[in-house]
Design an enzyme around this catalytic site. Sequence first.
Site, short mmCIF file in Angstrom:
data_model
loop_
_atom_site.label_atom_id
_atom_site.label_comp_id
_atom_site.label_asym_id
_atom_site.label_seq_id
_atom_site.Cartn_x
_atom_site.Cartn_y
_atom_site.Cartn_z
N ASP A 105 0.86 -1.18 0.00
CA ASP A 105 0.00 0.00 0.00
C ASP A 105 0.90 1.24 0.00
O ASP A 105 2.10 1.15 0.27
CB ASP A 105 -0.89 -0.03 1.24
CG ASP A 105 -1.70 1.25 1.41
OD1 ASP A 105 -2.39 1.64 0.44
OD2 ASP A 105 -1.62 1.86 2.48
N ASP A 297 -1.66 -0.58 6.10
CA ASP A 297 -1.85 0.00 7.43
C ASP A 297 -3.28 0.42 7.72
O ASP A 297 -3.61 0.68 8.88
CB ASP A 297 -0.95 1.23 7.59
CG ASP A 297 -1.49 2.43 6.85
OD1 ASP A 297 -1.65 3.50 7.46
OD2 ASP A 297 -1.76 2.30 5.64
N ASP A 301 -6.95 -1.58 3.59
CA ASP A 301 -6.02 -2.68 3.31
C ASP A 301 -6.41 -3.97 4.02
O ASP A 301 -5.89 -5.03 3.69
CB ASP A 301 -4.60 -2.29 3.76
CG ASP A 301 -4.12 -1.00 3.13
OD1 ASP A 301 -4.35 -0.82 1.93
OD2 ASP A 301 -3.56 -0.16 3.85
#
Length: 409
Positions: A105, A297, A301
Amino acid sequence: DTTFGRILRLVEQAEANRAQVQRIADRFSAYFLPVVLAIALLTLVLRRDPLAAAAVLVVACSCSFALATPIAVLASIGAGAKHGLLIKGGRCLELLAQADVLLIDKTGTLTLGLPQVSQIISLDGRPELDILSLAAAAERYSEHPLAGAVRCQAVQHGLQLGEPQDFAALPGAGVRASVQGLLIEVGGASLGRELPSLPASFDPAGRTLVHVFVDGQPVGLLALQDTLRPEVPDALRQVRELGIGTIELLTGDSESVAAPLAAGLGLSYRAGMLPEHKIDVVRQYQAQGRVVLMVGDGVNDAPALAQADVGIAMGAAGSQVAIDAAHVALMREDWTLVPHLLRIARRTVRTIRGNLWFTVIYNVLGLSLAALGYLPPMLAAAAQSLPDLGILANSSRLLQANPIQKETQ
């Protein structure tokens, strides 16, 4: 609900999440006793030597098969915890050692997750601070780092944040809320609204664009910039050296934001990704037989972290949902922990294999010498503890190993 309480739950999950090799060893232990009894019976029948048969029974050590994996896993989990790595079990370590794909990410993971509003553009002539005030009020209860940046900018300008009504977080899209009787939507193209064309003088490269809609009409644009974590380039270089050949950036940001960042790190990327899109990417790689790591995080996600073979959450700054969904939590905002985690996993697998081979060799030699009469019962009893001691000694090296040191082949 404390950090200590969460650590306790992670430890409980680690104990329940056994590695595949441990299950194989447990099944082997179940068959070991009949084999030993058969060897002892054959010794008694063929050699007519009761002492040799007794020595066979005494020297056999089945518990070492059962200990070979969990002792090494517990040592690695303890060593990892000392360095800020919470690992949820031996299965994670086993898969980490086999991983060949890393998906990442962007916001809050590759970047510091502390973006700042660099520019406010009015699209309908209203004052820029009014646009900022409406956006900050709508984002008041959002967990997203971009929302935090908008709120922080509003506070710096001395603006009072209104109380949003009917607040709704739209994963991968933005937020929707009623503020002062107006329907405010803050986000990007995923909101489903037609985005206005950008001013000719505005350069979007490297900046995340957040659109503000009032009652369905575009009223303003917020441009935000984030900073790459300084340790990321070196950490990714180490990951490549450890054999992870495919590293890909998955972000919900636009092409103009993702491209410069990915180019600077030498990564392939996919922009405009919703949570369900990230899951699809993970599944595509898994369908090819690849072992996938996912680092993230945020709430967006969490589905991909859960779907990945091993999900790694940036625990210190990440959301609780991401930490719960992931298989490993990084308790420090430090990307160098990722290659360290891979090294710990590979050392653990090597140690487990060493434990198992040592146990096999010991039992083959011990049973052979006892059956042939070269190992009397007294010596067999003394030798019976050797594999347990050997496994403890070999596994304890994992406690002393420093994951910050590079792996030597």
